[in-house]
Design a protein around this motif. Sequence first.
Motif, PDB file in Angstrom:
ATOM      1  N   GLU A 100     -23.438  80.579  -8.560  1.00  0.00           N
ATOM      2  CA  GLU A 100     -24.186  81.850  -8.605  1.00  0.00           C
ATOM      3  C   GLU A 100     -24.878  81.944  -9.947  1.00  0.00           C
ATOM      4  O   GLU A 100     -24.261  81.653 -10.975  1.00  0.00           O
ATOM      5  CB  GLU A 100     -23.218  83.024  -8.480  1.00  0.00           C
ATOM      6  N   PHE A 101     -26.120  82.374  -9.920  1.00  0.00           N
ATOM      7  CA  PHE A 101     -26.840  82.544 -11.192  1.00  0.00           C
ATOM      8  C   PHE A 101     -26.249  83.723 -11.951  1.00  0.00           C
ATOM      9  O   PHE A 101     -25.959  84.766 -11.370  1.00  0.00           O
ATOM     10  CB  PHE A 101     -28.321  82.822 -10.927  1.00  0.00           C
ATOM     11  N   HIS A 105     -31.195  80.429 -16.407  1.00  0.00           N
ATOM     12  CA  HIS A 105     -30.819  79.011 -16.478  1.00  0.00           C
ATOM     13  C   HIS A 105     -29.317  78.814 -16.583  1.00  0.00           C
ATOM     14  O   HIS A 105     -28.877  77.756 -17.037  1.00  0.00           O
ATOM     15  CB  HIS A 105     -31.556  78.319 -17.637  1.00  0.00           C
ATOM     16  N   GLU A 106     -28.556  79.829 -16.183  1.00  0.00           N
ATOM     17  CA  GLU A 106     -27.087  79.730 -16.293  1.00  0.00           C
ATOM     18  C   GLU A 106     -26.419  80.070 -14.961  1.00  0.00           C
ATOM     19  O   GLU A 106     -26.840  80.995 -14.245  1.00  0.00           O
ATOM     20  CB  GLU A 106     -26.572  80.685 -17.370  1.00  0.00           C
ATOM     21  N   LEU A 107     -25.355  79.323 -14.665  1.00  0.00           N
ATOM     22  CA  LEU A 107     -24.658  79.505 -13.395  1.00  0.00           C
ATOM     23  C   LEU A 107     -23.166  79.660 -13.622  1.00  0.00           C
ATOM     24  O   LEU A 107     -22.611  79.031 -14.526  1.00  0.00           O
ATOM     25  CB  LEU A 107     -24.852  78.266 -12.503  1.00  0.00           C
ATOM     26  N   MET A 263     -28.365  84.783  -0.205  1.00  0.00           N
ATOM     27  CA  MET A 263     -27.652  86.058  -0.306  1.00  0.00           C
ATOM     28  C   MET A 263     -26.559  86.070  -1.368  1.00  0.00           C
ATOM     29  O   MET A 263     -26.313  87.088  -1.997  1.00  0.00           O
ATOM     30  CB  MET A 263     -27.072  86.470   1.059  1.00  0.00           C
ATOM     31  N   GLU A 264     -25.902  84.934  -1.539  1.00  0.00           N
ATOM     32  CA  GLU A 264     -24.777  84.900  -2.490  1.00  0.00           C
ATOM     33  C   GLU A 264     -25.080  83.974  -3.649  1.00  0.00           C
ATOM     34  O   GLU A 264     -24.227  83.254  -4.144  1.00  0.00           O
ATOM     35  CB  GLU A 264     -23.503  84.465  -1.754  1.00  0.00           C
ATOM     36  N   ASN A 269     -29.579  88.484 -10.805  1.00  0.00           N
ATOM     37  CA  ASN A 269     -29.342  88.325 -12.258  1.00  0.00           C
ATOM     38  C   ASN A 269     -30.446  87.528 -12.946  1.00  0.00           C
ATOM     39  O   ASN A 269     -30.313  87.166 -14.117  1.00  0.00           O
ATOM     40  CB  ASN A 269     -28.008  87.586 -12.487  1.00  0.00           C
ATOM     41  N   THR A 270     -31.493  87.189 -12.171  1.00  0.00           N
ATOM     42  CA  THR A 270     -32.543  86.319 -12.720  1.00  0.00           C
ATOM     43  C   THR A 270     -33.915  86.932 -12.472  1.00  0.00           C
ATOM     44  O   THR A 270     -34.045  87.973 -11.823  1.00  0.00           O
ATOM     45  CB  THR A 270     -32.532  84.950 -12.011  1.00  0.00           C
ATOM     46  N   ASN A 271     -34.914  86.209 -12.924  1.00  0.00           N
ATOM     47  CA  ASN A 271     -36.301  86.599 -12.622  1.00  0.00           C
ATOM     48  C   ASN A 271     -36.868  85.777 -11.457  1.00  0.00           C
ATOM     49  O   ASN A 271     -38.072  85.732 -11.260  1.00  0.00           O
ATOM     50  CB  ASN A 271     -37.161  86.406 -13.864  1.00  0.00           C
TER      51      ASN A 271
END
Length: 448
Positions: A100-101, A105-107, A263-264, A269-271
């Motif tokens: 998940e983001f 650039h982070e997961l 969906m998941e 949390n990102t652009n």
Amino acid sequence: MQHYPNIVIGFGKAGKTLAKFLATQGQEVLVIEQSNQMYGGTCINIACLPSKRLVIAAHNGVPFPDAIAGKTEMTSQLRNKNYHMLADEPTITILDGHAEFIADHELAVTTTSGEVINVAGERIFINTGAITRVPAEIPGIADSPFLLTSTTLMEQTELPQELVILGGGYIGLEIASMMNQFGAHVTVLDRNDQFLRREDDDVAQALYDDLVADGIDFKLGVTINQVINHADQAEIEYTDHGTTTSITADKFVVAMGRTPNTMELGLANTNIQVNDRQAIVVNEHLQTSVDNVWAMGDVTGGLQFTYISLDDFRIVKDQLFGAGARTTTNRPAVPTSVFTQTPLTNVGLTEKEAHAQGIDYLLFKLPVMAIPKAKVIGNQRGLYKALVNPTDHTILGATLYGEESFEMINLLTTAINNHLPYETLRDQIYTHPTMTEALNDLFKAPLH
Ligand SMILES: Cc1cc2nc3c(=O)[nH]c(=O)nc-3n(C[C@H](O)[C@H](O)[C@H](O)COP(=O)(O)OP(=O)(O)OC[C@H]3O[C@@H](n4cnc5c(N)ncnc54)[C@H](O)[C@@H]3O)c2cc1C
Ligand SMILES: NC(=O)c1ccc[n+]([C@@H]2O[C@H](COP(=O)([O-])OP(=O)(O)OC[C@H]3O[C@@H](n4cnc5c(N)ncnc54)[C@H](O)[C@@H]3O)[C@@H](O)[C@H]2O)c1
């Protein structure tokens, strides 16, 4: 947090091919896959290959439980081979977990043991595929004990005697044809009045008549109202041109389309932009709205075929290592096949599309009955059609409804992509007896 130059999310067609290619270039890659039953992605585990294995088994008269067992053995071998294709590369790490983001650039990756590992990627490639759309708006479907998807159907060990399929598209028709051959009584419900409405009427009618002759029932132009779950059976209530009625089933299959799997994924949390159909928005280079993040395959909301996902890999590879000239807008002609027992295959324009676009054409037509190989096979169903540009004689499109058409179409696709005049196919020497040699006859003389 560990940093990687390349992270691929999802072990799908584009993702695994790209990871392998990056490894051959000496690059380090982290591949994140949420299920150890999905190494190699949807196609080899739960879609194209197992479903076609079952279509062939049904045709060959293999009993359903044996066919399922053979399919399961095959997918297990393919999965293992796919796993090693990547895992044995010294610069590839496979991480079993759901990604998940948490930032562009982070997961955060939740592993199967519940541990959460945070990773960062300089370049991230999203290849999370699509999932069955189960219509929550229709009461009784989502929580029904009789509900099957294409995935769970291929895990059954007993043949359902009465099978209802909701949706008469690719999945619905392939399953209907296959399960009918296994011996189930199949009914297909679709909201469209017109069977395969994108196809030419003569072709759609031919396939429809053949499936009905095989014993498949169709209820077209219906509204599915609800599913009532009884002790042993499901009752599917629908409205058929103003009349509300119902049908009972041992199992029912939902085949009403597949939704991009976002969906998941923590995209909020990102652009990274998502459209109203849950697909990741990409440009023609498959770049998302965040720099150095790409999306490939079904998750982009484009055509859902394995070979499109493979072509998406080519587009991304061309940006990273080539001239960047390959895009989704200059893809060559894309053939498609519905693998019913007598397969229906297209490339390029149909007559319907030519009319709608005001394109002039020469029409060539041949009934499959006229082909010697069809007699040899013992299946003379079908017809071939081709549309040709009247000025330069290049092929505009072909529809082949007949045995082995999923093989033959690749020759027509080559002709289209290389702008060959139809006379090249008409005058070629073909092996005999084959379905392909019918191109000598198909292109003899236009009907108009
Ligand atoms: C029954 C059926 C039959 C089909 N038959 C054909 C056919 O004959 N020919 C054809 O060309 N196409 C066919 N298709 C379509 C084809 O299967 C898909 O277009 C193709 O597999 C899509 O591949 P992909 O690269 O988009 O990703 P996929 O192969 O779908 O891979 C996505 C992967 O990502 C993983 N994943 C998802 N989310 C996460 C996450 N958050 N973290 C980590 N991992 C994640 C999934 O587990 C999966 O392994 C069929 C589809 C179905 C359902
Ligand atoms: N041979 C192949 O290449 C192959 C095989 C299987 C799947 N696929 C891919 O998988 C994708 C998904 O397949 P699919 O069959 O689920 O989708 P689809 O879009 O092909 O067909 C969905 C069908 O469900 C019907 N439908 C939708 N909502 C409905 C409702 N509420 N009531 C009644 N009918 C409804 C639609 O009218 C349509 O006919 C395909 O588009 C295809 O790209 C490819």
